[in-house]
Scaffold this active site. Structure first.
Site, PDB file in Angstrom:
ATOM      1  N   THR A  70     -50.727  28.663  56.978  1.00 13.24           N
ATOM      2  CA  THR A  70     -49.692  29.478  56.317  1.00 13.24           C
ATOM      3  C   THR A  70     -50.162  29.995  54.956  1.00 13.24           C
ATOM      4  O   THR A  70     -49.700  31.027  54.497  1.00 13.24           O
ATOM      5  CB  THR A  70     -48.364  28.705  56.180  1.00 13.24           C
ATOM      6  OG1 THR A  70     -48.522  27.604  55.267  1.00 13.24           O
ATOM      7  CG2 THR A  70     -47.904  28.160  57.525  1.00 13.24           C
ATOM      8  N   PRO A  95     -46.938  32.809  50.549  1.00 14.21           N
ATOM      9  CA  PRO A  95     -47.273  32.498  51.942  1.00 14.21           C
ATOM     10  C   PRO A  95     -46.009  32.547  52.788  1.00 14.21           C
ATOM     11  O   PRO A  95     -45.006  31.940  52.437  1.00 14.21           O
ATOM     12  CB  PRO A  95     -47.819  31.061  51.869  1.00 14.21           C
ATOM     13  CG  PRO A  95     -47.375  30.510  50.571  1.00 14.21           C
ATOM     14  CD  PRO A  95     -46.861  31.617  49.696  1.00 14.21           C
ATOM     15  N   LEU A  96     -46.064  33.283  53.877  1.00 17.56           N
ATOM     16  CA  LEU A  96     -44.914  33.311  54.786  1.00 17.56           C
ATOM     17  C   LEU A  96     -45.093  32.195  55.806  1.00 17.56           C
ATOM     18  O   LEU A  96     -45.514  32.421  56.939  1.00 17.56           O
ATOM     19  CB  LEU A  96     -44.791  34.681  55.455  1.00 17.56           C
ATOM     20  CG  LEU A  96     -44.070  35.735  54.622  1.00 17.56           C
ATOM     21  CD1 LEU A  96     -43.827  36.990  55.434  1.00 17.56           C
ATOM     22  CD2 LEU A  96     -42.730  35.220  54.069  1.00 17.56           C
ATOM     23  N   HIS A  97     -44.763  30.972  55.362  1.00 12.89           N
ATOM     24  CA  HIS A  97     -45.001  29.786  56.196  1.00 12.89           C
ATOM     25  C   HIS A  97     -44.318  29.884  57.563  1.00 12.89           C
ATOM     26  O   HIS A  97     -44.957  29.855  58.611  1.00 12.89           O
ATOM     27  CB  HIS A  97     -44.441  28.535  55.504  1.00 12.89           C
ATOM     28  CG  HIS A  97     -44.939  28.281  54.129  1.00 12.89           C
ATOM     29  ND1 HIS A  97     -46.160  27.712  53.880  1.00 12.89           N
ATOM     30  CD2 HIS A  97     -44.371  28.475  52.904  1.00 12.89           C
ATOM     31  CE1 HIS A  97     -46.326  27.559  52.578  1.00 12.89           C
ATOM     32  NE2 HIS A  97     -45.255  28.015  51.965  1.00 12.89           N
ATOM     33  N   ASP A  98     -42.981  29.909  57.517  1.00  9.06           N
ATOM     34  CA  ASP A  98     -42.221  29.699  58.754  1.00  9.06           C
ATOM     35  C   ASP A  98     -42.359  30.821  59.792  1.00  9.06           C
ATOM     36  O   ASP A  98     -42.297  30.540  61.006  1.00  9.06           O
ATOM     37  CB  ASP A  98     -40.739  29.464  58.418  1.00  9.06           C
ATOM     38  CG  ASP A  98     -40.542  28.167  57.632  1.00  9.06           C
ATOM     39  OD1 ASP A  98     -41.399  27.274  57.741  1.00  9.06           O
ATOM     40  OD2 ASP A  98     -39.529  28.061  56.922  1.00  9.06           O
TER      41      ASP A  98
END
Ligand code: BDR
Ligand code: CA
Length: 313
Positions: free
Chosen positions: A196, A241-244
């Site tokens: 991520t 950060p676009l984790h999900d």
């Protein structure tokens, strides 16, 4: 292709919101049976509010949204307002939701859904602490064999942690729950920080969201504008950060990601390393593999997919 049936278990959170929007925009691949909310980034009353705001933003008021566990199994709740703001969804100015929560507890919804559907047909997508999922597994151990897959955001190996030096937030908040999930025997795909932190919203990528020009595109750009300040300061990175969304992008195009099927255990004893995902990346133990642990993604392909999907809403 028949869309894959999923339950999104979430603690929105701006990046959870984007993950949900991407799923809502992809009915050909993804059939959202329900969204279950858990305490995490912010307390449960706010995560269950935010999930409804996100569905209403997308014009999807028929989605069933359940409130779930309001605290971790054995620890006090740790929240992340320092990242996500006071509401968890700071950034855009979005109206309070008018749709109601579905009746019943999220944990019962997870159990009933897995029992009502044929074994191996429902995928769980946890985007927050694993409290709801672990509670369901504790209450109804028979569901473990019925889960098609658990695709989750959590943990880190090469990147270490983001809430402590060794622990990632979702796992740290409820390590006991994570331990139950990783030992459940269900097939698991993990999107850790190693992946991520490569899904960074640069200015050009956020401009592309904004350029969609719709309420969804503009809200996503504004969420990211808010959310990115934290990681820019902390890591000196180009953006948030676009984790999900790695979880929902994986459901649409798994080829964007690569990793290894390895053993992953959760540290639940040591205060120093509490919540660490002990990932046997190099195969130095004889512990049986229990998870596909991702460590790379095609970031340009990922953002192209996100932008294309968000533009559909
Ligand atoms: C995870 O923690 C939360 O802050 C995010 O929503 C994401 O699920 C990243 O560590
Ligand atoms: Ca989350």
């Amino acid at each position: 292709m028949t869309p894959r049936k999923i339950i999104i278990d979430t603690d929105p959170g701006q990046d959870d919101a984007v993950a949900i929007l991407v799923a809502l925009a992809s009915p050909e691949e993804i059939d959202i049976l329900g969204i279950t909310c858990v305490a995490g980034n912010v307390p449960l009353d706010l995560t269950s509010r935010n999930a409804r705001i996100v569905c209403e933003l997308a014009g999807k008021r028929a989605v069933k949204i359940f409130a779930g566990c309001d605290r971790p199994l054995g620890r006090d709740l740790v929240t992340a307002e320092h990242v996500h703001g006071k509401t968890g969804l700071d950034g855009p100015d979005l109206p309070e939701p008018t749709m109601s929560l579905a009746e019943g507890h999220a944990v019962d919804f997870i159990i009933d859904t897995l029992r009502e559907n044929a074994p191996g047909t429902v995928t769980l997508c946890p985007l927050g602490p694993l409290t709801n999922i672990a509670t369901a597994l504790q209450k109804a151990p028979d569901i473990a064999d019925r889960i098609a897959k658990i695709v989750l955001m959590g943990g880190g190996y090469f990147e270490g942690g983001n809430i402590t030096p060794t622990a990632e937030f979702n796992i740290y908040v409820d390590p006991q729950a994570a331990d139950i999930v990783f030992k459940s025997g269900a097939p698991i795909v993990v999107m850790p920080l190693d992946v991520t932190h490569k899904a960074l919203v640069t200015k050009a990528r956020n401009d592309a969201f904004r350029a969609i020009g719709s309420p969804v595109g503009i809200a996503v750009a504004e969420m990211t504008d808010f959310f990115e300040r934290f990681d820019k300061e902390k890591y000196g990175s180009d953006g948030a950060p676009l984790h999900d969304p790695c979880v929902t992008a994986y459901l649409i195009n798994p080829d964007l990601f690569s990793g290894r099927h390895i053993n992953v255990e959760i540290e639940t004893q040591s205060e120093l390393t509490m919540g660490m995902t002990v990932a046997d990346w190099w195969g130095v133990t004889d512990r049986a593999p229990n998870a596909t642990f991702m460590n790379d993604l095609d970031a340009d392909g990922f953002f192209a997919l996100l932008t294309e999907r968000l533009a559909r809403l």
